[in-house]
Design a protein around this motif. Structure first.
Motif, short mmCIF file in Angstrom:
data_model
loop_
_atom_site.label_atom_id
_atom_site.label_comp_id
_atom_site.label_asym_id
_atom_site.label_seq_id
_atom_site.Cartn_x
_atom_site.Cartn_y
_atom_site.Cartn_z
N THR A 84 40.27 39.48 43.69
CA THR A 84 40.48 40.55 42.72
C THR A 84 41.24 40.01 41.51
OG1 THR A 84 41.47 42.75 42.36
CG2 THR A 84 42.61 41.28 43.88
N HIS A 85 41.15 40.72 40.39
CA HIS A 85 41.98 40.42 39.22
C HIS A 85 43.08 41.46 39.06
CE1 HIS A 85 40.04 36.96 37.41
NE2 HIS A 85 38.86 37.52 37.63
N SER A 86 43.16 42.42 39.99
CA SER A 86 44.13 43.50 39.91
C SER A 86 45.31 43.22 40.84
CB SER A 86 43.48 44.84 40.30
OG SER A 86 44.46 45.83 40.54
N VAL B 213 29.15 38.77 53.21
CA VAL B 213 29.61 38.75 51.82
C VAL B 213 29.27 40.08 51.13
CG1 VAL B 213 29.55 37.55 49.61
CG2 VAL B 213 29.20 36.26 51.74
N VAL B 214 30.29 40.69 50.53
CA VAL B 214 30.09 41.87 49.69
C VAL B 214 30.30 41.42 48.25
CG1 VAL B 214 30.83 44.22 49.15
CG2 VAL B 214 30.96 43.38 51.51
N PHE B 215 29.24 41.47 47.45
CA PHE B 215 29.28 40.94 46.10
C PHE B 215 29.80 41.98 45.11
CE2 PHE B 215 25.90 38.66 48.33
CZ PHE B 215 26.26 37.33 48.09
N GLN B 216 30.13 41.50 43.90
CA GLN B 216 30.56 42.41 42.84
C GLN B 216 29.42 43.33 42.43
OE1 GLN B 216 32.47 40.46 39.54
NE2 GLN B 216 32.37 42.24 38.22
N SER B 217 28.22 42.77 42.29
CA SER B 217 27.04 43.61 42.04
C SER B 217 26.63 44.23 43.38
CB SER B 217 25.91 42.77 41.47
OG SER B 217 25.55 41.74 42.37
N PHE C 227 34.94 46.08 43.75
CA PHE C 227 35.17 47.39 43.16
C PHE C 227 35.40 47.32 41.65
CE2 PHE C 227 37.39 48.04 47.48
CZ PHE C 227 36.16 48.15 48.12
N ALA C 228 35.09 46.19 41.05
CA ALA C 228 35.39 46.00 39.63
C ALA C 228 34.60 46.95 38.73
CB ALA C 228 35.10 44.55 39.23
N ALA C 229 33.42 47.39 39.18
CA ALA C 229 32.55 48.17 38.30
C ALA C 229 32.71 49.68 38.46
CB ALA C 229 31.09 47.79 38.56
N VAL C 230 33.63 50.13 39.31
CA VAL C 230 33.77 51.57 39.53
C VAL C 230 35.05 52.08 38.87
CG1 VAL C 230 32.46 51.50 41.68
CG2 VAL C 230 34.95 51.26 41.77
N ASP C 231 35.13 53.41 38.69
CA ASP C 231 36.29 54.00 38.03
C ASP C 231 37.53 53.91 38.91
OD1 ASP C 231 36.72 56.80 39.50
OD2 ASP C 231 34.57 56.46 39.30
N SER D 120 25.80 57.21 43.44
CA SER D 120 26.81 56.79 42.46
C SER D 120 27.17 55.32 42.71
CB SER D 120 28.07 57.65 42.59
OG SER D 120 28.71 57.38 43.83
N GLY D 121 27.90 54.74 41.75
CA GLY D 121 28.30 53.34 41.90
C GLY D 121 29.13 53.12 43.16
N GLY D 122 30.07 54.02 43.42
CA GLY D 122 30.90 53.88 44.62
C GLY D 122 30.08 53.99 45.89
N MET D 123 29.09 54.87 45.91
CA MET D 123 28.25 55.03 47.09
C MET D 123 27.36 53.81 47.30
SD MET D 123 27.31 59.05 46.55
CE MET D 123 26.36 59.30 48.04
#
Length: 275
Positions: free
Chosen positions: A213-215, A101-105, A183-187, A157-160
């Motif tokens: 996802t919501h996208s 599981v890869v979480f949003q946080s 990936f919701a929290a990254v640019d 960084s957030g992405g890293m």
């Protein structure tokens, strides 16, 4: 295949090829009339679907439609109140190493380096330090973190950080990877880069991915199939098959007519469902 190449195949190789096709066609995940009741109300009801080995399934839908609940049942964090949930033809009875599981946080250990975060499941599994180091180095390279193995989360960084969380899941070599809006929290630019990386990693690892996802754009770009959960109709969803050119992770696919057509269909269905 031409006739000469077909004749060159021995009966044994033909049998092996048939067996490989049969294995790949057999669903790795199946829900059969799955329902979940919580605090006297239905959260999911009569949900049925199957996922083939190596597929990417993205899940869209309004808040409260049961997306994360579905993911938690696959992960083994929740048990269905009714129906049957299977992974590899075995009933899901709890968490297991075959599902990651890869979480949003980011869910990283702040006091551990990238290397130690990635190797955490291996350490818990009693693997040698040499094996932990080898796998951590391999996974860091796979997700684009080579050179940062000794860094700590606060230095990334957030992405890293999300790449590190992804590498930690991949280190256990799961057959199914579950991703809850990771990936919701990254640019936007980082998000698109990570989407392309996910498809590259999926090609290399042959992992099956369930991605919430919501996208709409994210759902269509990543998916072999998009499940659009229906508002107020627990267990009901619309399915959209995505057939974009290879390589699937190409940024050009975001402008492909098929991408634009499916994105429009999903958007119109969502709008009609909301009215």
């Amino acid at each position: 295949m031409d006739m000469s190449s077909s004749l060159a195949l021995s009966p044994q190789s033909l049998s092996q090829k048939a067996a490989d096709v049969a294995r790949s066609a057999k669903p790795i995940l199946r829900f059969d009339q799955v329902g979940l009741e919580y605090d006297g109300r239905d959260v999911l009801k009569d949900l049925s679907f199957s996922v083939n080995r190596g597929e990417v399934i993205t899940i869209l839908g309004p808040s409260g439609c049961g997306k994360t609940t579905m993911l938690n049942i696959v992960a083994g964090f929740l048990q269905p109140s009714s129906g049957l949930a299977l992974v590899n033809d075995r009933e899901i009875a709890g968490p297991g190493p075959d599902r990651g599981v890869v979480f949003q946080s980011y869910a990283l250990f702040d006091w551990m380096s990238v290397e130690d975060n990635i190797a955490f499941s291996l350490r818990c599994g009693g693997k040698s330090k040499q094996e932990q180091l080898a796998v951590a180095t391999e996974m860091a390279a796979l997700v684009g973190l080579q050179g940062f193995e000794k860094s700590f989360p606060y230095q990334l960084s957030g992405g890293m950080r999300q790449r590190c969380g992804l590498a930690r899941v991949l280190a256990a070599h799961p057959s199914v990877m579950l991703m809850d809006e990771p990936f919701a929290a990254v640019d936007v630019q980082t998000r698109e880069t990570l989407q392309e990386e996910i498809l590259r990693i999926k090609t290399e690892t042959k992992c099956t991915i369930i991605f919430i996802t919501h996208s709409i754009d994210e759902a269509v770009f990543l998916a072999d199939r998009v499940f659009l959960m229906r508002k107020g109709r627990l267990g009901a969803f619309d399915e959209f098959v995505v057939d974009l050119p290879e390589p699937r992770g190409s940024a050009d696919n975001r402008l492909h007519p098929e991408f634009l057509s499916i994105r429009e269909k999903i958007y119109r269905t969502m709008r009609a469902d909301a009215s």
